[in-house]
Design an enzyme around this catalytic site. Structure first.
Site, PDB file in Angstrom:
ATOM      1  N   VAL A   8      45.508  56.391  11.805  1.00  0.00           N
ATOM      2  CA  VAL A   8      44.592  55.968  13.628  1.00  0.00           C
ATOM      3  C   VAL A   8      46.154  56.082  14.520  1.00  0.00           C
ATOM      4  CG1 VAL A   8      43.412  55.150  14.930  1.00  0.00           C
ATOM      5  CG2 VAL A   8      42.576  55.882  13.599  1.00  0.00           C
ATOM      6  N   ASP A 113      31.255  47.566  -0.347  1.00  0.00           N
ATOM      7  CA  ASP A 113      29.381  48.101  -0.801  1.00  0.00           C
ATOM      8  C   ASP A 113      29.419  49.370  -1.313  1.00  0.00           C
ATOM      9  OD1 ASP A 113      29.423  45.444  -0.553  1.00  0.00           O
ATOM     10  OD2 ASP A 113      28.639  45.593   1.325  1.00  0.00           O
ATOM     11  N   ALA A 172      30.824  46.985 -20.043  1.00  0.00           N
ATOM     12  CA  ALA A 172      29.993  46.411 -20.175  1.00  0.00           C
ATOM     13  C   ALA A 172      28.645  46.799 -20.339  1.00  0.00           C
ATOM     14  CB  ALA A 172      29.061  46.304 -18.915  1.00  0.00           C
TER      15      ALA A 172
HETATM   16  O1  F6P Z   1      29.431  43.824   2.514  1.00  0.00           O
HETATM   17  C1  F6P Z   1      30.437  43.646   2.621  1.00  0.00           C
HETATM   18  C2  F6P Z   1      30.767  41.946   1.415  1.00  0.00           C
HETATM   19  O2  F6P Z   1      31.573  41.289   1.125  1.00  0.00           O
HETATM   20  C3  F6P Z   1      29.525  42.314   0.542  1.00  0.00           C
HETATM   21  O3  F6P Z   1      28.888  43.370  -1.216  1.00  0.00           O
HETATM   22  C4  F6P Z   1      28.877  40.669   0.636  1.00  0.00           C
HETATM   23  O4  F6P Z   1      27.129  40.471   0.148  1.00  0.00           O
HETATM   24  C5  F6P Z   1      28.751  39.571   1.672  1.00  0.00           C
HETATM   25  O5  F6P Z   1      30.309  40.876   2.454  1.00  0.00           O
HETATM   26  C6  F6P Z   1      29.652  38.342   2.467  1.00  0.00           C
HETATM   27  O6  F6P Z   1      30.080  38.317   3.378  1.00  0.00           O
HETATM   28  P1  F6P Z   1      29.754  37.161   4.076  1.00  0.00           P
HETATM   29  O7  F6P Z   1      31.185  36.289   3.620  1.00  0.00           O
HETATM   30  O8  F6P Z   1      29.843  37.276   5.572  1.00  0.00           O
HETATM   31  O9  F6P Z   1      27.986  36.770   3.253  1.00  0.00           O
END
Ligand code: F6P
Length: 305
Positions: A8, A113, A172
Site C-alpha cells: 500500500v 480464518d 488426516a
Molecule cells: O480470527 C482469527 C482467530 O485466530 C480465530 O481463528 C480465533 O478463534 C480467534 O482469532 C482468536 O482470537 P482471540 O485471541 O481474540 O481469542
C-alpha cells in the site's frame, strides 16, 4: 499484513500520494495515533509475521461518539481516504465510515480464518495452513512411533477452511469441520478398521468451531480402545514468516486497494477470484455466503483409507 502495508505504502508513493499510518486500527484513529510513512518505513518487514501497525479491538469505535472522534482525526490530518486491512469486524467498521460518514474507504481481506466472501483467499490463511501442517507432520512422527491416534485442533473461528486444507494436505484420517455434520462412532469405526488393515497411527483434525480436541480424543480412545492423545495448535498458527503465496497475495491486493481508492471505487473490498484480482462492495464480505469446497472433504476421505 506487513507485506500488504508495504505494498500500500509503496504503491501510493508511486502515485504521488502521501501515506499516513494508523496504529492499533480504529482505536488509534480515535486517539489520533497516526504517523507519516515513507518507502523506507516499510523496508525489511516483508518476511515478518504480524503487523508493524499493531492491532486492537475497539469497543469505542462501535459507538457514535467513537466514530465522530475517528472522523475528526481523519479531518485534522487531511486524510482523504482509508485502506482497512483486516477481517469481518474491521470491514463492518469500514462500511460504517463509508456509508454513514462519507469516508472513502477500501478493505483488504486479512484473516487466517479465510471466512470473508468476495475473495477466494484472505491474507494470512496460507501461512497459517503451512504452520499447522508443519506441526502435524512433526506430531505424525510420534503418532507413528508410538502407534497412537492424535487429535489435532486448529483455529478457524466458526468455519473449517484451515482444518480442511490442513487435513487434506496432512493426510488426516478424519477432518471434523462445522460445515459437515459428523458422528464420532463412525470416526471410531473408520479408525478401527484402518488399524485392522495394518494402519499403525491416525490423525484426526478438528476445527475449533466443530469440537473440542480433548473431548474428541477421550471419545475416540473409549470408542476404539487405542491410545489417543490430542494437541491444540493455538496461536502458533497466527505467526511466522509469511509464505510466498501470502506475500504475493498481499502485494497484489495492497496495490489494487490503492488504485481503487484513487479511482473512486469507495466502500468496496478487493479480493482474488479464480486467480484474478477483483473488487466488490464491502458488504459482500458477509452478505454472500462463502462456501467451503465439500469436494475436498470427500477427496480427503477417499485418500485416507
Ligand atoms: O480470527 C482469527 C482467530 O485466530 C480465530 O481463528 C480465533 O478463534 C480467534 O482469532 C482468536 O482470537 P482471540 O485471541 O481474540 O481469542
Amino acid at each position: 499484513m506487513n507485506a500488504c502495508i508495504r505494498s500500500v505504502v509503496r504503491t501510493a508513493i508511486s502515485r504521488n500520494v502521501e501515506v499516513i499510518g494508523i496504529r492499533r486500527g480504529y482505536d488509534g484513529l480515535i486517539r489520533g495515533d497516526v504517523f507519516p510513512m515513507d518507502a523506507a518505513s516499510v523496508g525489511g518487514i516483508l518476511n515478518q509475521g504480524g503487523t508493524i501497525l499493531l492491532t486492537a479491538r475497539s469497543k469505542e469505535f462501535m459507538t457514535r461518539e467513537g466514530q465522530e472522534k475517528a472522523v475528526a482525526t481523519l479531518k485534522r490530518h487531511g486524510i482523504e481516504g482509508l485502506i482497512v486491512i483486516g477481517g469481518e469486524g474491521s470491514f463492518h467498521g469500514a462500511r460504517v465510515l463509508g456509508t454513514e460518514w462519507g469516508v472513502p474507504v477500501v478493505g483488504v481481506p486479512a484473516t487466517i480464518d479465510n471466512d470473508i466472501a468476495g475473495t477466494d483467499f484472505s491474507i494470512g490463511f496460507d501461512t497459517a495452513v503451512n504452520v499447522a501442517l508443519e506441526a502435524i507432520d512433526k506430531i505424525r512422527d510420534t503418532a507413528a512411533s508410538h502407534e497412537r491416534i492424535f487429535v489435532i485442533e486448529v483455529m478457524g473461528r466458526s468455519v473449517g477452511f484451515i482444518a480442511l486444507e490442513v487435513g487434506l494436505a496432512g493426510g488426516a484420517e478424519a477432518i471434523l469441520i462445522p460445515e459437515v455434520p459428523y458422528d464420532l462412532d463412525t470416526v471410531c469405526k473408520r479408525i478401527a478398521s484402518g488399524r485392522a488393515r495394518g494402519k499403525i497411527s491416525s490423525i484426526v483434525v478438528v476445527a475449533e468451531g466443530a469440537g473440542d480436541a480433548a473431548e474428541v480424543s477421550q471419545r475416540i480412545q473409549e470408542g476404539t480402545g487405542l491410545s489417543t492423545r490430542y494437541a491444540v495448535l493455538g496461536y502458533i498458527q497466527r505467526g511466522g514468516s509469511p509464505t510466498s503465496l501470502d506475500r504475493v497475495l498481499a502485494a497484489r491486493l495492497g496495490y489494487a486497494a490503492v488504485d481503487h481508492l484513487l479511482a473512486g471505487r469507495h466502500t468496496s473490498m478487493v479480493g482474488v477470484s479464480g486467480g484474478s484480482v477483483q473488487v466488490c462492495d464491502i458488504d459482500a464480505a458477509w452478505t454472500i455466503e462463502k462456501r467451503i469446497n465439500l469436494n475436498l472433504h470427500e477427496l480427503a476421505q477417499v485418500l485416507s483409507i
